[in-house]
Write an enzyme that holds these catalytic residues in place. Structure first.
Site, mmCIF file in Angstrom:
data_model
loop_
_atom_site.group_PDB
_atom_site.id
_atom_site.type_symbol
_atom_site.label_atom_id
_atom_site.label_comp_id
_atom_site.label_asym_id
_atom_site.label_seq_id
_atom_site.Cartn_x
_atom_site.Cartn_y
_atom_site.Cartn_z
ATOM 1 N N LYS A 28 0.790 -1.279 -0.192
ATOM 2 C CA LYS A 28 -0.052 -0.112 0.018
ATOM 3 C C LYS A 28 1.008 1.079 -0.101
ATOM 4 C CE LYS A 28 -3.790 -2.567 1.982
ATOM 5 N NZ LYS A 28 -4.278 -2.937 3.385
ATOM 6 N N GLN B 151 -5.221 -1.830 9.530
ATOM 7 C CA GLN B 151 -4.785 -3.234 9.036
ATOM 8 C C GLN B 151 -5.402 -4.198 9.794
ATOM 9 O OE1 GLN B 151 -3.244 -3.720 5.833
ATOM 10 N NE2 GLN B 151 -3.967 -5.700 6.050
ATOM 11 N N ASP C 133 -11.615 2.082 3.486
ATOM 12 C CA ASP C 133 -11.731 0.571 3.435
ATOM 13 C C ASP C 133 -13.271 0.274 3.353
ATOM 14 O OD1 ASP C 133 -9.896 -1.055 3.047
ATOM 15 O OD2 ASP C 133 -9.072 -1.170 5.145
#
Ligand code: NAP
Length: 282
Positions: A51, A95, A118
């Protein structure tokens, strides 16, 4: 059979985003993603590195918060609140997984829905389900983008998803429904799964079982999207689909690696840029 090349498509999306980011910077907006990782999960470290590389390529600023696995829930929540309030940050990503004992649901719920790139915050989940503009979680979004870019019709098609997780299967139901597919979802309690999957025009495997989808489960000429990322006995990356045999029967198929995986990161970048662009409207 045509291969859906996620790697190439993701690269094209990243290049388009790079141009958009340059334009935003000329208008004084510098997109920035904050990534929180708790503990030292090896796979997560690889995802975070990928990322950060994508951000660098596109010109998105990236700030990492690598937290000890011993942190408290309160510490995590306070950090998220601080990032919610920071004007220089457009996207916040936590994460997963995070260590046991920490409540990931509370953490996702704390991320401001306007920075929830997300798409895991219940506000974004709800907005997706009623067809309002929202951040769509990156893997399902990547799947839809692939179908669109390859001009694969979705409307009126029979779509079958194997897997009903909150991050892949469930948002995919909504994404496909919003595109007027007729959607069926299979899961671990589904009986006679082959009977259902073999009727699919579009079959999406997202269950995390290597080579689960065999050619007898697939209709001739179907479109098969393989979300799965698994390691086989030799340590090689494989999907949920028996690619070698299934690919002989289908019209389109995604490979693993080089299919949905790179699209997920590209759509994350897309969401960060979308969040930054919303500042133009203010
Ligand atoms: P998950 O949370 O473990 O969910 C798996 C789903 O599959 C569950 O709904 C489960 O049913 C269902 N399932 C399990 N065994 C089954 C069986 N034998 N028959 C039918 N359904 C079955 O997994 P996930 O996070 O959604 O991930 C799925 C796969 O996608 C994994 O391989 C993961 O690594 C991969 N993934 C890839 C990306 C990417 O960027 N390409 C992103 C995310 C995930 P129940 O609900 O009944 O338990």
């Amino acid at each position: 059979m045509e291969l859906i090349n996620g790697k190439e498509l993701a690269k094209k999306i990243r290049m388009e985003l790079k141009e958009e980011v340059e334009e935003l910077k000329q208008k004084g907006i510098k997109p920035k993603l904050a990534v929180i990782m708790v503990g030292d999960d090896k796979a997560s470290a690889v995802y975070v590195r990928n990322k950060s590389k994508a951000c660098e390529e596109i010109g998105i600023e990236f700030e990492e918060f690598l937290l000890e696995s011993t942190i408290t829930q309160e510490y995590l929540i306070n950090l998220i609140k601080e990032l919610n309030n920071r004007e220089d940050i457009n996207g916040i990503l936590l994460q997963s997984p995070i260590p046991e004992g920490l409540d990931i649901r509370e953490a996702f719920n704390t991320i401001d829905y306007r920075k929830d790139v997300d798409g895991f915050n219940p506000i974004n989940v709800g907005k997706l389900s009623i067809g309002e503009d929202s951040f769509i979680s990156c893997t399902p979004y990547g799947v839809i983008k692939m179908l669109e870019e390859y001009n694969i019709p979705i409307e009126g098609k029979r779509a079958v998803i194997i897997g009903r997780s909150n991050i892949v299967g469930k948002p995919l139901i909504q994404c496909l429904l919003n595109k007027n597919a007729t959607v069926t979802v299979c899961h671990s309690k589904t009986k006679n799964i082959e009977e259902i999957t073999s009727k699919a025009d579009i079959l999406i495997a997202a269950l995390g079982k290597p080579k689960f989808v065999t050619s007898n489960m697939v209709k001739e000429g179907a479109v098969v999207i393989d979300v799965g990322i698994n390691r086989n006995e030799e340590g090689k990356l494989v999907g949920d689909v028996d690619f070698e045999n299934v690919s002989k029967k289908v019209s389109y198929i995604t490979p693993v690696p080089g299919g949905v995986g790179p699209m997920t990161i590209a759509m994350l970048m897309y969401n960060v840029v979308k969040s930054a662009k919303s500042l133009l409207k203010k």
